[in-house]
Write a protein that holds these residues in place. Structure first.
Motif, PDB file in Angstrom:
ATOM      1  N   LEU A  76     -12.196 -18.746  34.625  1.00 59.12           N
ATOM      2  CA  LEU A  76     -12.393 -17.825  35.738  1.00 59.12           C
ATOM      3  C   LEU A  76     -12.174 -18.517  37.076  1.00 59.12           C
ATOM      4  O   LEU A  76     -11.639 -17.913  38.015  1.00 59.12           O
ATOM      5  CB  LEU A  76     -13.797 -17.225  35.686  1.00 59.12           C
ATOM      6  CG  LEU A  76     -14.065 -16.196  34.587  1.00 59.12           C
ATOM      7  CD1 LEU A  76     -15.486 -15.669  34.693  1.00 59.12           C
ATOM      8  CD2 LEU A  76     -13.069 -15.043  34.642  1.00 59.12           C
ATOM      9  N   SER A 115      -8.574 -18.490  37.990  1.00 61.06           N
ATOM     10  CA  SER A 115      -7.912 -17.196  37.852  1.00 61.06           C
ATOM     11  C   SER A 115      -8.026 -16.354  39.118  1.00 61.06           C
ATOM     12  O   SER A 115      -9.004 -16.464  39.862  1.00 61.06           O
ATOM     13  CB  SER A 115      -8.524 -16.404  36.689  1.00 61.06           C
ATOM     14  OG  SER A 115      -8.318 -17.044  35.452  1.00 61.06           O
ATOM     15  N   ILE A 141      -8.834 -12.722  40.026  1.00 57.95           N
ATOM     16  CA  ILE A 141      -9.488 -11.594  39.377  1.00 57.95           C
ATOM     17  C   ILE A 141      -9.100 -10.313  40.112  1.00 57.95           C
ATOM     18  O   ILE A 141      -9.280 -10.214  41.321  1.00 57.95           O
ATOM     19  CB  ILE A 141     -11.030 -11.744  39.397  1.00 57.95           C
ATOM     20  CG1 ILE A 141     -11.444 -13.156  38.970  1.00 57.95           C
ATOM     21  CG2 ILE A 141     -11.670 -10.683  38.512  1.00 57.95           C
ATOM     22  CD1 ILE A 141     -11.067 -13.536  37.571  1.00 57.95           C
ATOM     23  N   LEU A 191     -19.414 -11.439  37.951  1.00 56.29           N
ATOM     24  CA  LEU A 191     -18.209 -12.261  37.808  1.00 56.29           C
ATOM     25  C   LEU A 191     -18.346 -13.566  38.584  1.00 56.29           C
ATOM     26  O   LEU A 191     -17.955 -14.630  38.105  1.00 56.29           O
ATOM     27  CB  LEU A 191     -16.986 -11.484  38.291  1.00 56.29           C
ATOM     28  CG  LEU A 191     -16.464 -10.389  37.351  1.00 56.29           C
ATOM     29  CD1 LEU A 191     -15.466  -9.495  38.078  1.00 56.29           C
ATOM     30  CD2 LEU A 191     -15.824 -11.008  36.119  1.00 56.29           C
ATOM     31  N   ALA A 242     -16.141 -16.865  38.700  1.00 57.66           N
ATOM     32  CA  ALA A 242     -15.007 -16.359  39.476  1.00 57.66           C
ATOM     33  C   ALA A 242     -15.109 -16.794  40.930  1.00 57.66           C
ATOM     34  O   ALA A 242     -16.185 -16.743  41.531  1.00 57.66           O
ATOM     35  CB  ALA A 242     -14.956 -14.838  39.379  1.00 57.66           C
TER      36      ALA A 242
END
Length: 282
Positions: free
Chosen positions: A184, A187, A189, A231, A236
């Motif tokens: 995460l 990444s 999102i 998240l 994240a």
């Protein structure tokens, strides 16, 4: 990006004016969505090469094949048939477009492969799919709120019972199989677009008044907000949250509310329904 022609569009102008206005509106919506999302992905930390993968949530605007894989062979969605997929893939892929989706262009702009749908991931080794560079949990027809929220109010989702909560459940399952926090962290999102169908279903079914539908807004926003917070807690670092599209410009609603609308209900420049766009903004 191209979309299949939609029949039955209409607002109270001459036929020639109506068609040109609707085409302009449709092109404007596509342009705004594409340029705003790609620009948001390209600024700040998201310069080329900064992200190693994409994680996507959402509905038909982002679904790259999950609803198709969730459907039985005798009850396939429209996206399983032409003209969907005809221009780029030359066959249906489960995308609600005759070509690529915004998420496909974002991935391309970041130098990443197209984001694979999560459903059916257990056979990834067999069919050549990989989630190393991204995973897509979006499902066409999905809502932000649990389906029970709508059903308690007499509103039904005939496409799917998948909600944002379902998609987060899938994410947690997926993260349990890999170094989840690290995945995460590296990444981008994409939190939707999600929540539009929470308004669309009651509007299309005419079950409750626009005022009641508007009252859903704070609950929808709060749920998306709590999901974003979860998240972040999972690792994240960069989350893109698109707003709601201007539904007052959609041909479906222009047709649905044509007979009950008067000239003053429309924006004189775009031909869009003002009260629906105000609902989108709320």
């Amino acid at each position: 990006m191209q979309f299949s022609p939609i029949k039955g569009m209409g607002i109270p102008f001459s036929t020639k004016t109506r068609l040109s206005s609707e085409m302009a509106v449709a092109q404007a919506i596509i342009y705004i969505l594409l340029t705003s999302l790609v620009a948001a992905a390209a600024i700040s930390k998201s310069t080329f090469g900064c992200y190693e993968s994409i994680v996507s949530f959402g509905d038909s605007i982002a679904d790259t094949g999950n609803l198709l894989r969730l459907s039985s062979a005798n009850n396939l969605p429209d996206s399983a048939n032409p003209p969907y997929g005809r221009t780029f893939f030359h066959h249906p892929t489960g995308r609600y477009s005759d070509g690529r989706l915004i998420i496909d262009f974002i991935a391309e702009s970041l130098g990443l492969p197209m984001v694979q749908p999560y459903i059916g991931g257990a056979d990834a080794a067999v069919n050549g799919r990989s989630f190393d560079k991204g995973v897509n949990f979006a499902v066409a027809g999905a809502t932000a709120l649990d389906i029970s929220f709508l059903e308690e109010r007499g509103i039904h989702n005939k496409m799917t019972n998948v909600s944002l909560g379902t998609q987060m459940y899938w994410l947690r399952q997926f993260l349990a199989t890999i170094p989840g926090r690290k995945f995460l962290q590296r990444s981008l999102i994409l939190m939707g677009e999600i929540g539009g169908n929470d308004y669309n279903y009651p509007l299309m079914q005419g079950i409750v008044s626009p005022q009641v539908i508007q009252s859903f807004g704070p609950t929808i926003v709060a749920y998306i907000g709590s999901t974003i917070q979860e998240l972040i807690e999972l690792g994240a670092e960069t989350i893109l949250v698109p707003g709601k599209v201007p539904i007052g410009c959609l041909p479906f609603y222009l047709t649905q509310f044509e007979k009950s609308s008067t000239k003053k209900d429309y924006d004189s420049t775009t031909g869009c329904l003002n009260w629906l766009n105000k609902l989108s903004i709320y």
